[in-house]
Design an enzyme around this catalytic site. Structure first.
Site, PDB file in Angstrom:
ATOM      1  N   VAL A  25       3.109 -41.101  -8.901  1.00  0.00           N
ATOM      2  CA  VAL A  25       1.918 -40.428  -8.395  1.00  0.00           C
ATOM      3  C   VAL A  25       2.149 -40.173  -6.913  1.00  0.00           C
ATOM      4  CG1 VAL A  25       0.280 -41.326 -10.089  1.00  0.00           C
ATOM      5  CG2 VAL A  25       0.762 -42.641  -8.022  1.00  0.00           C
ATOM      6  N   SER A  26       1.384 -39.235  -6.357  1.00  0.00           N
ATOM      7  CA  SER A  26       1.644 -38.812  -4.982  1.00  0.00           C
ATOM      8  C   SER A  26       1.024 -39.704  -3.925  1.00  0.00           C
ATOM      9  CB  SER A  26       1.150 -37.374  -4.782  1.00  0.00           C
ATOM     10  OG  SER A  26       1.841 -36.497  -5.642  1.00  0.00           O
ATOM     11  N   THR A  27      -0.131 -40.279  -4.212  1.00  0.00           N
ATOM     12  CA  THR A  27      -0.833 -41.045  -3.196  1.00  0.00           C
ATOM     13  C   THR A  27      -1.147 -42.450  -3.676  1.00  0.00           C
ATOM     14  OG1 THR A  27      -2.991 -40.236  -3.967  1.00  0.00           O
ATOM     15  CG2 THR A  27      -1.893 -38.971  -2.239  1.00  0.00           C
ATOM     16  N   GLN A  30      -3.968 -43.170  -6.306  1.00  0.00           N
ATOM     17  CA  GLN A  30      -3.864 -42.678  -7.673  1.00  0.00           C
ATOM     18  C   GLN A  30      -3.324 -43.788  -8.571  1.00  0.00           C
ATOM     19  OE1 GLN A  30      -1.484 -39.091  -6.689  1.00  0.00           O
ATOM     20  NE2 GLN A  30      -3.102 -37.921  -7.662  1.00  0.00           N
TER      21      GLN A  30
END
Length: 199
Positions: A25-27, A30
């Site tokens: 996931v990017s952040t 998340q």
């Protein structure tokens, strides 16, 4: 007279490799649990996961570890290819490296399997679309920034600190508050740079 067995050890099928999963996931806010559950359900013996941007493969240590660890006949599984790469160049590089090692790539939510010609073709097509979507998103962000600037809403990034200028003004006897005012930066930044406590 002994009858020769036509089936030799060389004719035996090669043992199946291991199946590993990769989730991303990017952040940090998340959740990885949905991807991890899907990968375990797909038969992955081990799942490596990380919270990093997919815009580049740089700094993604879990992906690098998995790619280094995988051996011939192993399979790496992702839920979707955008978990693996967001640019066609990065995607092509990853696939090329895996193919060189004899490692297959599969996706649980897309008909992708680099062990087949159709799977390879679909993978390339999706990579193009993923890059196109990223470029469109970037263009929209730039348009939004331009609009905000035109309306006087966007202020841009905070001014960067010129350490040399701060030290030069301090050497001239200028106080921290005045240095901050002249350079358009925060007093805390000035005192932090000079190693002094805020008065």
């Amino acid at each position: 007279m002994r009858t020769r067995n036509p089936a030799s050890a060389q004719d035996a099928p090669a043992p199946a490799g291991h199946v590993y999963g990769y989730a991303r996931v990017s952040t940090t806010d998340q959740d990885l649990s949905v991807q991890e559950a899907a990968l375990h359900a797909a038969g992955c013996e081990l799942v490596r996961a990380e919270k990093r941007s997919g815009a580049t493969i740089e700094g993604r240590s879990e992906l690098r570890t998995l790619m280094d660890f995988a051996r011939k006949r192993d399979t790496i599984v992702v839920t979707r290819i955008d978990r693996l790469a967001r640019s066609i160049a990065d995607l092509a590089g990853i696939v090329r490296e895996l193919e060189t090692k004899g490692v297959a790539l599969r996706a649980t939510e897309q008909p992708i399997d680099t062990g087949s010609a159709a799977g390879k073709a679909f993978l390339g097509m999706l990579g193009v679309f993923a890059e196109f979507e990223t470029n469109i998103r970037r263009e929209r962000q730039l348009e939004g920034i331009a609009k905000a600037k035109a309306e006087g809403v966007y202020k841009g990034r905070p001014a960067s600190i010129d350490a040399a200028a701060v030290r030069a003004l301090s050497a001239e006897g200028v106080g921290g508050s005045e240095i901050a005012r002249r350079l358009g930066i925060g007093r805390a930044s000035v005192y932090r740079l000079l190693g002094e406590k805020i008065a």
